[in-house]
Design a protein around this motif. Sequence first.
Motif, PDB file in Angstrom:
ATOM      1  N   GLU B   7       0.876  -1.184   0.000  1.00 32.66           N
ATOM      2  CA  GLU B   7       0.000   0.000   0.000  1.00 32.66           C
ATOM      3  C   GLU B   7       0.905   1.222   0.000  1.00 32.66           C
ATOM      4  O   GLU B   7       1.755   1.379   0.861  1.00 32.66           O
ATOM      5  CB  GLU B   7      -0.893  -0.033   1.260  1.00 32.66           C
ATOM      6  CG  GLU B   7      -1.564   1.271   1.627  1.00 32.66           C
ATOM      7  CD  GLU B   7      -2.526   1.768   0.570  1.00 32.66           C
ATOM      8  OE1 GLU B   7      -3.488   1.059   0.267  1.00 32.66           O
ATOM      9  OE2 GLU B   7      -2.286   2.881   0.037  1.00 32.66           O
ATOM     10  N   ASP B  51      -2.903  -3.060  -2.739  1.00 27.40           N
ATOM     11  CA  ASP B  51      -3.553  -1.861  -3.288  1.00 27.40           C
ATOM     12  C   ASP B  51      -3.449  -1.955  -4.813  1.00 27.40           C
ATOM     13  O   ASP B  51      -2.580  -2.672  -5.323  1.00 27.40           O
ATOM     14  CB  ASP B  51      -2.832  -0.617  -2.763  1.00 27.40           C
ATOM     15  CG  ASP B  51      -3.518   0.666  -3.198  1.00 27.40           C
ATOM     16  OD1 ASP B  51      -4.698   0.606  -3.586  1.00 27.40           O
ATOM     17  OD2 ASP B  51      -2.875   1.727  -3.155  1.00 27.40           O
ATOM     18  N   MET B  53      -3.610   0.989  -7.170  1.00 26.53           N
ATOM     19  CA  MET B  53      -2.801   2.070  -7.740  1.00 26.53           C
ATOM     20  C   MET B  53      -1.502   2.201  -6.947  1.00 26.53           C
ATOM     21  O   MET B  53      -1.502   2.677  -5.815  1.00 26.53           O
ATOM     22  CB  MET B  53      -3.592   3.366  -7.700  1.00 26.53           C
ATOM     23  CG  MET B  53      -4.624   3.428  -8.808  1.00 26.53           C
ATOM     24  SD  MET B  53      -5.870   4.632  -8.499  1.00 26.53           S
ATOM     25  CE  MET B  53      -5.155   6.061  -9.265  1.00 26.53           C
ATOM     26  N   LEU B  54      -0.429   1.762  -7.570  1.00 30.08           N
ATOM     27  CA  LEU B  54       0.863   1.735  -6.882  1.00 30.08           C
ATOM     28  C   LEU B  54       1.927   2.349  -7.772  1.00 30.08           C
ATOM     29  O   LEU B  54       1.866   2.205  -8.986  1.00 30.08           O
ATOM     30  CB  LEU B  54       1.252   0.285  -6.588  1.00 30.08           C
ATOM     31  CG  LEU B  54       0.454  -0.466  -5.536  1.00 30.08           C
ATOM     32  CD1 LEU B  54       0.767  -1.946  -5.632  1.00 30.08           C
ATOM     33  CD2 LEU B  54       0.782   0.062  -4.146  1.00 30.08           C
ATOM     34  N   THR B  79      -8.705  -1.209  -2.300  1.00 31.17           N
ATOM     35  CA  THR B  79      -8.595  -0.067  -3.219  1.00 31.17           C
ATOM     36  C   THR B  79      -9.755   0.898  -3.071  1.00 31.17           C
ATOM     37  O   THR B  79     -10.799   0.551  -2.530  1.00 31.17           O
ATOM     38  CB  THR B  79      -8.527  -0.577  -4.677  1.00 31.17           C
ATOM     39  OG1 THR B  79      -8.504   0.547  -5.540  1.00 31.17           O
ATOM     40  CG2 THR B  79      -9.737  -1.407  -5.009  1.00 31.17           C
ATOM     41  N   ALA B  80      -9.525   2.088  -3.569  1.00 32.32           N
ATOM     42  CA  ALA B  80     -10.592   3.102  -3.538  1.00 32.32           C
ATOM     43  C   ALA B  80     -11.499   2.959  -4.753  1.00 32.32           C
ATOM     44  O   ALA B  80     -12.537   3.589  -4.823  1.00 32.32           O
ATOM     45  CB  ALA B  80      -9.979   4.487  -3.507  1.00 32.32           C
ATOM     46  N   LYS B  81     -11.072   2.110  -5.713  1.00 33.39           N
ATOM     47  CA  LYS B  81     -11.912   1.921  -6.906  1.00 33.39           C
ATOM     48  C   LYS B  81     -13.015   0.941  -6.564  1.00 33.39           C
ATOM     49  O   LYS B  81     -12.738  -0.178  -6.147  1.00 33.39           O
ATOM     50  CB  LYS B  81     -11.073   1.354  -8.039  1.00 33.39           C
ATOM     51  CG  LYS B  81     -10.102   2.358  -8.626  1.00 33.39           C
ATOM     52  CD  LYS B  81      -9.400   1.736  -9.802  1.00 33.39           C
ATOM     53  CE  LYS B  81      -8.707   2.791 -10.625  1.00 33.39           C
ATOM     54  NZ  LYS B  81      -8.102   2.198 -11.817  1.00 33.39           N
ATOM     55  N   ASP B  82     -14.256   1.359  -6.782  1.00 31.38           N
ATOM     56  CA  ASP B  82     -15.333   0.478  -6.340  1.00 31.38           C
ATOM     57  C   ASP B  82     -16.316   0.142  -7.434  1.00 31.38           C
ATOM     58  O   ASP B  82     -17.380  -0.376  -7.174  1.00 31.38           O
ATOM     59  CB  ASP B  82     -16.066   1.108  -5.161  1.00 31.38           C
ATOM     60  CG  ASP B  82     -16.908   2.289  -5.606  1.00 31.38           C
ATOM     61  OD1 ASP B  82     -16.521   2.911  -6.609  1.00 31.38           O
ATOM     62  OD2 ASP B  82     -17.920   2.586  -4.976  1.00 31.38           O
ATOM     63  N   VAL B 100     -13.174  -2.169  -0.243  1.00 36.50           N
ATOM     64  CA  VAL B 100     -13.115  -0.804  -0.775  1.00 36.50           C
ATOM     65  C   VAL B 100     -12.788   0.176   0.344  1.00 36.50           C
ATOM     66  O   VAL B 100     -13.354   0.106   1.433  1.00 36.50           O
ATOM     67  CB  VAL B 100     -14.457  -0.441  -1.440  1.00 36.50           C
ATOM     68  CG1 VAL B 100     -14.449   1.006  -1.886  1.00 36.50           C
ATOM     69  CG2 VAL B 100     -14.722  -1.343  -2.630  1.00 36.50           C
ATOM     70  N   LYS B 101     -11.865   1.089   0.057  1.00 29.24           N
ATOM     71  CA  LYS B 101     -11.509   2.138   1.016  1.00 29.24           C
ATOM     72  C   LYS B 101     -12.604   3.185   1.048  1.00 29.24           C
ATOM     73  O   LYS B 101     -13.156   3.487  -0.017  1.00 29.24           O
ATOM     74  CB  LYS B 101     -10.206   2.821   0.592  1.00 29.24           C
ATOM     75  CG  LYS B 101      -8.998   1.945   0.583  1.00 29.24           C
ATOM     76  CD  LYS B 101      -7.854   2.784   0.016  1.00 29.24           C
ATOM     77  CE  LYS B 101      -6.664   1.913  -0.335  1.00 29.24           C
ATOM     78  NZ  LYS B 101      -5.635   2.677  -1.041  1.00 29.24           N
ATOM     79  N   PRO B 102     -12.898   3.831   2.131  1.00 28.84           N
ATOM     80  CA  PRO B 102     -12.359   3.519   3.447  1.00 28.84           C
ATOM     81  C   PRO B 102     -13.107   2.331   4.055  1.00 28.84           C
ATOM     82  O   PRO B 102     -14.255   2.082   3.715  1.00 28.84           O
ATOM     83  CB  PRO B 102     -12.650   4.794   4.230  1.00 28.84           C
ATOM     84  CG  PRO B 102     -13.811   5.409   3.560  1.00 28.84           C
ATOM     85  CD  PRO B 102     -13.778   4.983   2.135  1.00 28.84           C
ATOM     86  N   PHE B 103     -12.463   1.632   4.954  1.00 33.37           N
ATOM     87  CA  PHE B 103     -13.043   0.413   5.514  1.00 33.37           C
ATOM     88  C   PHE B 103     -12.783   0.427   7.019  1.00 33.37           C
ATOM     89  O   PHE B 103     -11.968   1.203   7.512  1.00 33.37           O
ATOM     90  CB  PHE B 103     -12.364  -0.806   4.887  1.00 33.37           C
ATOM     91  CG  PHE B 103     -10.876  -0.718   4.966  1.00 33.37           C
ATOM     92  CD1 PHE B 103     -10.204  -1.169   6.088  1.00 33.37           C
ATOM     93  CD2 PHE B 103     -10.154  -0.119   3.949  1.00 33.37           C
ATOM     94  CE1 PHE B 103      -8.830  -1.049   6.181  1.00 33.37           C
ATOM     95  CE2 PHE B 103      -8.783   0.006   4.048  1.00 33.37           C
ATOM     96  CZ  PHE B 103      -8.111  -0.452   5.165  1.00 33.37           C
ATOM     97  N   ALA B 104     -13.502  -0.444   7.719  1.00 30.83           N
ATOM     98  CA  ALA B 104     -13.251  -0.565   9.156  1.00 30.83           C
ATOM     99  C   ALA B 104     -12.096  -1.537   9.336  1.00 30.83           C
ATOM    100  O   ALA B 104     -12.061  -2.587   8.691  1.00 30.83           O
ATOM    101  CB  ALA B 104     -14.485  -1.088   9.860  1.00 30.83           C
TER     102      ALA B 104
END
Lengths: 474, 224
Positions: B7, B51, B53-54, B79-82, B100-104
């Motif tokens: 990440e 992740d 996008m790296l 990832t933030a892509k959902d 998917v970000k954000p997550f617990a």
Amino acid sequence: MKRSLRRRLLAGIIGGILLLLAVFSLLVYVVIRGALLRQFDESLASVAQVLAASVELDGNDVELEFEARQMPEFQDVERPTRYQFWDANGAVVAKSPLSSTQELRRPETTLKNLVFQTSRDESGQPQRSVGLKFAPRIADSDETQQGRQKDEELFTLVVARDASDLHSQLGLLRWLLVNASAAVVILSLIFAAVVVRQGLHPLNSIAAEIAAISEENLATRIASENVPAEVIPIKNRLNELLCRLEASFKKERRFNADIAHELRTPLAGIRSTIEVALARNRDPVEYRQALEDCLEIAGSMQAVVGNLLMLTRLEARQISLETDRIRLAGFIDSAWQPFSDKAMDRNITFDNRIEPDVTFESDRANLGTVLSNVLCNAVEYVDDSGRIWVTARSADDSIEIAVSNTGCHLTSEQVSQVFDCFWRVDSSRSDTGAHCGLGLALVQRLVGALGGRAAAVTEPGGIFSIRLILPASP
Amino acid sequence: MRLLLVEDYRPLNQSLTKGLNEAGFAVDSTRDGKEGLWYAMSNEYDVIILDIMLPGMDGLEILKKIRSRGKKSHVLILTAKDTLEDRVAGLDLGADDYLVKPFAFEELVARVRALLRRSYGEKNPCVRVRDLKIDLNTKRVWRGREEITLTPREYALLEYLAMRAGQTISRTDIWEHIYEFRSSASSNVVDVYIGYLRRKLDRSNKPDLIRTVRGLGYRLGAGS
């Protein structure tokens, strides 16, 4: 134009038909009436001629030949034909048997000249009369007094005939014409309504297709096969409009997805930092570290939101500009200040090559934002121990500022994308997300708002330059 | 259990590494795609958290490479892509889960645990070996009715043994799954920890749970 197309077409068609019918009917009426009158008058005139020829002057006596008096016209009580003779002095010489009660009017006329008149008899029936002057025949002589026509010897004759038949014929004609016209108008109204509805049907079907297009299915196009030639351009333009609409919706959705993405990652950072910190009891140093991390992330998120807001305002043209004379060299130095420490850490050389006397007019605050973003970008992507330098070139009415840095590995395709929103060299972000790919997008739009333009170029040796071409005074 | 975290976003990387460590996992973490691929190829990870996008190399590219070289590690994409396409693309390339970000953070840990159970064919979060009971979710251990308190390292060791109960596991294997790459510990510490575990688990009136298979390694529970 608010009126309905259908009504306008109908009104046009019916108005035209009405006008044509009126003119045509009038013409028909006038021609037929003329012909009937002429016929009537000719018959009346011939009776008058016969009567005139039957008058014989015997000395001072006036004689009317018997045959003439016995003509059937003079016997008809229902539709009487009457005559009356006057001598040159105006005295009634003779009159028809049926005209006992009524005096016919003696017309003013001249020899051989027939005078036609329409009048009403004592019972109010229409009648038509012809009056003429003639020289009566002398008894025992086959000659008329042609040779010696003198006004004082000329007789006057009036023949009047009941014209109610003629009038009722003309009345019937009028009735026929009016009713036929009315029928034609009503029928053509019905017919035209159907035709117009059929004609406008393609518009309705296109309207129905458009109505079925919503935000979700902008990819659909108006298909409407077999549309009339006149409607094809409308259909095509509408489809083009849909294309543009779809593209802009797509762009907006992408932009929103990008925003969501840009905000999600730092949000995930904040959340997991807090959750991990709260997972167990920790010493104050760890809590402090977690809070500082969150604060840093919040700061970078704020920067992203600020940039987005500025972009939105620029797109809505909601920024105000205040022109000010700017001394460029000093302005660049102060714009560089916030980056100098970071540059020093990475052993980056900064060179401001602008002559101290270069000045021009622009908006100080916005130009500051532009330069700050361009320099930030340069510091971000310059190689370690690399160089950043700024040059300026003045033309007559513009000034070109170039910010260049070494260590560029961009392809020409990538260079063409640097001004796109959310574009980054490897689609990845830096430490804290402060550089989310909005900086240069903002630069391009801000420079546009300042009346100039921005360009990105690469030169051999890994040199990347952002060129800002600004008007010398707005 | 050993995890790899790839990440690039520093705050997330730091907090996840810390949190996963504290949750009893051995975690290797990197912020660079190419480095992530190197880690994945040169070690046996139970779960790789990746992740998309790296910098250096795309997460999906890493996934493709490690699958093409036959690595069996479970991969959880973070990832933030959902969008649906993103998720399908990731799963089709051989990912096992998607978050998917954000997550617990808790959800991440729960998903990692689920993947671990799956990799050892264990559906029940409550593992029993003879009269030993391990609750994988709460990380509590009982022998009979008596609860046994273990340190995180001891627990991690017992959990790994329990997941492969009945199999003989080599020292190196154990070491690889319990210790992160940067650890200075050598495989000898395994013997030390096995000793600690035995002292806590064994009861004089009950048979020994952990057996030493000479020259090969250790085995928990069944099998002669």
